[in-house]
Design a protein around this motif. Structure first.
Motif, mmCIF file in Angstrom:
data_model
loop_
_atom_site.group_PDB
_atom_site.id
_atom_site.type_symbol
_atom_site.label_atom_id
_atom_site.label_comp_id
_atom_site.label_asym_id
_atom_site.label_seq_id
_atom_site.Cartn_x
_atom_site.Cartn_y
_atom_site.Cartn_z
ATOM 1 N N LEU A 226 0.816 -1.214 0.000
ATOM 2 C CA LEU A 226 0.000 0.000 0.000
ATOM 3 C C LEU A 226 0.849 1.264 0.000
ATOM 4 C CD1 LEU A 226 -2.796 -1.050 2.525
ATOM 5 C CD2 LEU A 226 -3.069 -0.687 0.066
ATOM 6 N N ILE A 227 1.980 1.246 0.707
ATOM 7 C CA ILE A 227 2.795 2.462 0.785
ATOM 8 C C ILE A 227 4.033 2.372 -0.105
ATOM 9 C CG2 ILE A 227 1.969 2.904 3.122
ATOM 10 C CD1 ILE A 227 4.729 2.112 4.146
ATOM 11 N N GLN A 228 4.130 1.262 -0.862
ATOM 12 C CA GLN A 228 5.166 1.091 -1.880
ATOM 13 C C GLN A 228 6.582 1.127 -1.303
ATOM 14 O OE1 GLN A 228 4.157 4.061 -4.873
ATOM 15 N NE2 GLN A 228 2.689 2.679 -5.820
ATOM 16 N N VAL A 229 6.783 0.304 -0.271
ATOM 17 C CA VAL A 229 8.129 0.034 0.232
ATOM 18 C C VAL A 229 8.282 -1.479 0.301
ATOM 19 C CG1 VAL A 229 8.185 2.169 1.579
ATOM 20 C CG2 VAL A 229 7.469 0.037 2.679
ATOM 21 N N SER A 230 9.479 -1.957 0.594
ATOM 22 C CA SER A 230 9.694 -3.394 0.671
ATOM 23 C C SER A 230 9.111 -3.955 1.967
ATOM 24 C CB SER A 230 11.184 -3.719 0.598
ATOM 25 O OG SER A 230 11.849 -3.249 1.752
ATOM 26 N N GLU A 231 8.696 -5.224 1.914
ATOM 27 C CA GLU A 231 8.182 -5.869 3.123
ATOM 28 C C GLU A 231 9.260 -5.943 4.199
ATOM 29 O OE1 GLU A 231 6.070 -10.063 4.561
ATOM 30 O OE2 GLU A 231 6.752 -9.807 2.484
ATOM 31 N N SER A 232 10.507 -6.158 3.787
ATOM 32 C CA SER A 232 11.596 -6.228 4.765
ATOM 33 C C SER A 232 11.760 -4.907 5.505
ATOM 34 C CB SER A 232 12.901 -6.615 4.070
ATOM 35 O OG SER A 232 13.260 -5.654 3.088
ATOM 36 N N GLN A 233 11.470 -3.796 4.822
ATOM 37 C CA GLN A 233 11.564 -2.493 5.481
ATOM 38 C C GLN A 233 10.483 -2.347 6.552
ATOM 39 O OE1 GLN A 233 14.054 0.036 4.824
ATOM 40 N NE2 GLN A 233 13.211 0.496 6.832
ATOM 41 N N ILE A 234 9.289 -2.838 6.275
ATOM 42 C CA ILE A 234 8.219 -2.810 7.278
ATOM 43 C C ILE A 234 8.625 -3.637 8.492
ATOM 44 C CG2 ILE A 234 5.821 -3.420 7.771
ATOM 45 C CD1 ILE A 234 6.068 -1.045 5.928
ATOM 46 N N HIS A 235 9.237 -4.792 8.255
ATOM 47 C CA HIS A 235 9.705 -5.623 9.367
ATOM 48 C C HIS A 235 10.750 -4.872 10.195
ATOM 49 C CE1 HIS A 235 7.767 -9.553 8.832
ATOM 50 N NE2 HIS A 235 7.789 -9.298 7.538
ATOM 51 N N ARG A 236 11.622 -4.128 9.530
ATOM 52 C CA ARG A 236 12.641 -3.375 10.269
ATOM 53 C C ARG A 236 12.007 -2.272 11.102
ATOM 54 N NH1 ARG A 236 15.795 -4.515 5.561
ATOM 55 N NH2 ARG A 236 15.092 -2.624 4.484
ATOM 56 N N TYR A 237 10.995 -1.600 10.547
ATOM 57 C CA TYR A 237 10.307 -0.566 11.318
ATOM 58 C C TYR A 237 9.664 -1.157 12.574
ATOM 59 C CZ TYR A 237 10.573 2.542 7.208
ATOM 60 O OH TYR A 237 10.996 3.319 6.169
ATOM 61 N N SER A 238 8.937 -2.262 12.418
ATOM 62 C CA SER A 238 8.193 -2.831 13.544
ATOM 63 C C SER A 238 9.100 -3.561 14.524
ATOM 64 C CB SER A 238 7.099 -3.777 13.032
ATOM 65 O OG SER A 238 7.646 -4.818 12.254
ATOM 66 N N LYS B 277 10.864 7.588 8.239
ATOM 67 C CA LYS B 277 10.754 8.995 7.898
ATOM 68 C C LYS B 277 9.307 9.462 8.052
ATOM 69 C CE LYS B 277 14.587 8.973 4.586
ATOM 70 N NZ LYS B 277 14.997 9.260 3.188
ATOM 71 N N ILE B 278 9.157 10.759 8.242
ATOM 72 C CA ILE B 278 7.819 11.333 8.365
ATOM 73 C C ILE B 278 6.991 11.034 7.120
ATOM 74 C CG2 ILE B 278 6.518 13.494 8.450
ATOM 75 C CD1 ILE B 278 7.579 12.753 11.118
ATOM 76 N N SER B 279 7.619 11.065 5.958
ATOM 77 C CA SER B 279 6.890 10.791 4.718
ATOM 78 C C SER B 279 6.317 9.378 4.713
ATOM 79 C CB SER B 279 7.808 10.994 3.510
ATOM 80 O OG SER B 279 8.951 10.156 3.601
ATOM 81 N N VAL B 280 7.052 8.429 5.286
ATOM 82 C CA VAL B 280 6.575 7.052 5.371
ATOM 83 C C VAL B 280 5.399 6.959 6.339
ATOM 84 C CG1 VAL B 280 7.183 4.713 6.118
ATOM 85 C CG2 VAL B 280 8.792 6.042 4.746
ATOM 86 N N LEU B 281 5.514 7.631 7.482
ATOM 87 C CA LEU B 281 4.432 7.613 8.464
ATOM 88 C C LEU B 281 3.171 8.278 7.911
ATOM 89 C CD1 LEU B 281 6.448 8.431 11.701
ATOM 90 C CD2 LEU B 281 5.557 6.214 10.987
ATOM 91 N N LEU B 282 3.350 9.322 7.123
ATOM 92 C CA LEU B 282 2.202 9.963 6.475
ATOM 93 C C LEU B 282 1.469 8.972 5.571
ATOM 94 C CD1 LEU B 282 3.570 13.498 5.532
ATOM 95 C CD2 LEU B 282 1.496 13.044 6.855
ATOM 96 N N SER B 283 2.232 8.189 4.829
ATOM 97 C CA SER B 283 1.628 7.193 3.945
ATOM 98 C C SER B 283 0.901 6.121 4.747
ATOM 99 C CB SER B 283 2.700 6.549 3.062
ATOM 100 O OG SER B 283 3.292 7.497 2.204
ATOM 101 N N MET B 284 1.513 5.680 5.851
ATOM 102 C CA MET B 284 0.868 4.677 6.698
ATOM 103 C C MET B 284 -0.443 5.200 7.260
ATOM 104 S SD MET B 284 3.963 2.982 8.895
ATOM 105 C CE MET B 284 5.328 2.117 8.114
ATOM 106 N N ALA B 285 -0.427 6.444 7.712
ATOM 107 C CA ALA B 285 -1.642 7.039 8.262
ATOM 108 C C ALA B 285 -2.728 7.135 7.199
ATOM 109 C CB ALA B 285 -1.324 8.418 8.838
ATOM 110 N N ALA B 286 -2.333 7.484 5.985
ATOM 111 C CA ALA B 286 -3.305 7.667 4.907
ATOM 112 C C ALA B 286 -3.985 6.361 4.523
ATOM 113 C CB ALA B 286 -2.618 8.283 3.690
ATOM 114 N N VAL B 287 -3.225 5.265 4.451
ATOM 115 C CA VAL B 287 -3.810 4.004 3.985
ATOM 116 C C VAL B 287 -4.563 3.267 5.084
ATOM 117 C CG1 VAL B 287 -2.043 3.740 2.212
ATOM 118 C CG2 VAL B 287 -1.716 2.635 4.437
#
Length: 230
Positions: free
Chosen positions: A35-47, A54-64
């Protein structure tokens, strides 16, 4: 670090848990990544608190996901803004948090430890549960083990069990405790004989149980949702 585009490490722990919750609400980490057009491995690293979003990534997460950016960053409620309401709503108003237990069905001894503290909670929208006629108070999450129910249920799939539905029905899948073992099987009623426990995997034999005469037998509940690993 760019203070306008990244978050401090001090906030990372709480943000990681909220990102994990956001992923659950949209269908998992892979779905969030799509949905936010990043890699699944990056989501795993965030969590896992291994990477600072980045704020831009969090904005995308909030939007979707429909959560408020302020909540995602700070953890301060309200979580959501509900369209058509007088104002924002809390996560408890929008989601039911279903308790999950470190229990594997199809193998292992014992019963569901419903009187113990759950190992985790999974968020499901109240509206989704109501549409399916489910009451959150009756639901628990457990794990599947083994391949006897493949392809329907694979090893380590997550199962939502309705503990209020304990009467076996033809073609439905139930969690049953038999002789100290927790099994997940499809049931077929045999009038005058009992209930057949059927495996979707043809390599496994069926088992006939008499619900009245079989000692240490208990129908835990019906499987109403299956969460799969992809």
């Amino acid at each position: 670090m760019d203070n306008q585009n990244e978050l401090s490490v001090a906030n990372l722990n709480g943000i990681a848990s909220r990102i994990a919750l956001v992923a659950e609400t949209v269908g998992g980490k892979r779905r969030l990544a799509e949905l936010i057009q990043v890699s699944e491995s990056q989501i795993h690293r965030y969590s896992a608190k291994d990477s600072d979003p980045k704020i831009s990534v969090l904005l995308s997460m909030a939007a979707v996901s429909g959560v408020r950016l302020h909540w995602l960053i700070t953890g301060e409620e309200p979580v959501l803004c509900q369209e058509g309401s007088d104002g924002p709503v809390s996560i408890e108003q929008e989601f039911a948090l279903i308790p999950g237990y470190n229990v594997h069905v199809s193998a292992g001894n014992g019963t569901l430890p419903l009187d113990e503290q759950p190992a985790r909670r999974l968020a499901f929208r109240h509206r989704w549960l109501q549409y399916r006629g489910l009451n959150a108070k009756n639901l628990v999450m457990v794990y599947a083990r083994g391949d006897s129910m493949e392809p329907t249920i694979a090893d380590n799939d997550t199962l939502m069990v309705d503990t209020s539905d304990t009467v076996p029905q033809d073609g439905q899948i139930f969690v049953i405790r038999n002789d100290g073992h927790l099994l997940v099987k499809r049931t077929q009623v045999a009038p005058g004989q009992g209930v057949w426990l059927l495996s979707d995997n043809a390599n496994y034999d069926r088992l006939l149980l008499n619900l009245n005469d079989t000692p240490d037998l208990d129908v835990i509940g019906r499987v109403v949702w299956i969460g799969k690993n992809v």
